[in-house]
Design an enzyme around this catalytic site. Structure first.
Site, PDB file in Angstrom:
ATOM      1  N   CYS A   1       3.443   0.331  -8.188  1.00 26.54           N
ATOM      2  CA  CYS A   1       3.905  -1.045  -8.042  1.00 26.54           C
ATOM      3  C   CYS A   1       4.479  -1.553  -9.356  1.00 26.54           C
ATOM      4  CB  CYS A   1       2.748  -1.947  -7.631  1.00 26.54           C
ATOM      5  SG  CYS A   1       1.978  -1.439  -6.095  1.00 26.54           S
TER       6      CYS A   1
ATOM      7  N   CYS B   1       0.867  -1.172   0.000  1.00 26.46           N
ATOM      8  CA  CYS B   1       0.000   0.000   0.000  1.00 26.46           C
ATOM      9  C   CYS B   1       0.905   1.224   0.000  1.00 26.46           C
ATOM     10  CB  CYS B   1      -0.995  -0.011   1.165  1.00 26.46           C
ATOM     11  SG  CYS B   1      -0.311   0.150   2.813  1.00 26.46           S
TER      12      CYS B   1
ATOM     13  N   CYS C   1      -2.036   1.471  -4.208  1.00 25.12           N
ATOM     14  CA  CYS C   1      -0.782   2.145  -4.554  1.00 25.12           C
ATOM     15  C   CYS C   1      -0.709   2.466  -6.037  1.00 25.12           C
ATOM     16  CB  CYS C   1       0.432   1.331  -4.109  1.00 25.12           C
ATOM     17  SG  CYS C   1       0.627  -0.246  -4.938  1.00 25.12           S
TER      18      CYS C   1
END
Length: 139
Positions: free
Chosen positions: A91, A13, A87
Site C-alpha cells: 500500500c 487487502c 497487504c
C-alpha cells in the site's frame, strides 16, 4: 477532516475478494451517501470469494456483482482514510492520510462458516468507524 466534505474511505487487502469487499459493502450499506467508499487489492483476484458472497447475503447485502479492483496510487491519494487488511508494504503511503491496519483473518479458501465471524468483526469495526466519522448508521 472537513465537516462540509463527504469523507472517503479506501479498504485494501491483497485480493480484494473478501475482507475489503465485505468492509466496503458494510460501509456503503450503513453509511449511505454520507461517505464515499472504495476498495482495492494489491494483487486482485478474478472474482469475489463465493463464501463471502454467501455470508453477506445472509445479512441482506448483495456483493455478487462486485469485481476485485487493482489498487492505484490515485485511489489512495483521493481517500481521507485508508484501511489496510494484510497487504503489508504494497500500500502506498502519503502524508496527511489517516491509515488504519485491521488485523483480520483472510477468508480465502475458507467456507461460509469460517467467513461469518470475520464478517461480523468487520461489521463491528465499520460501526465503530462510522462513530469516529460522526455518521449515524442507517441500519
Amino acid at each position: 477532516m472537513s465537516t462540509s466534505a463527504t469523507p472517503s474511505v479506501l479498504f485494501v487487502c491483497v485480493h480484494n475478494a473478501g475482507r475489503s469487499q465485505m468492509a466496503a459493502a458494510f460501509l456503503t450499506h450503513l453509511g449511505g451517501d454520507r461517505v464515499l467508499v472504495r476498495s482495492a487489492g494489491s494483487a486482485p483476484a478474478h472474482t469475489v470469494n463465493p463464501a463471502v458472497v454467501e455470508a453477506m447475503r445472509e445479512v441482506g447485502i448483495d456483493v455478487s456483482a462486485e469485481t476485485p479492483k487493482v489498487l492505484t496510487t490515485e485511489a489512495v491519494q483521493s481517500s481521507d482514510v485508508v484501511i489496510t487488511m494484510g497487504c503489508g508494504d504494497a500500500c502506498p503511503y502519503f502524508p496527511g492520510k489517516r491509515y488504519l491496519d485491521w488485523q483480520l483473518e483472510d477468508p480465502a479458501g475458507q467456507g461460509v462458516a469460517a467467513v461469518r465471524p470475520i464478517r461480523d468483526e468487520i461489521e463491528r469495526r465499520i460501526r465503530d468507524l462510522l462513530t469516529e466519522l460522526d455518521i449515524e448508521p442507517t441500519a
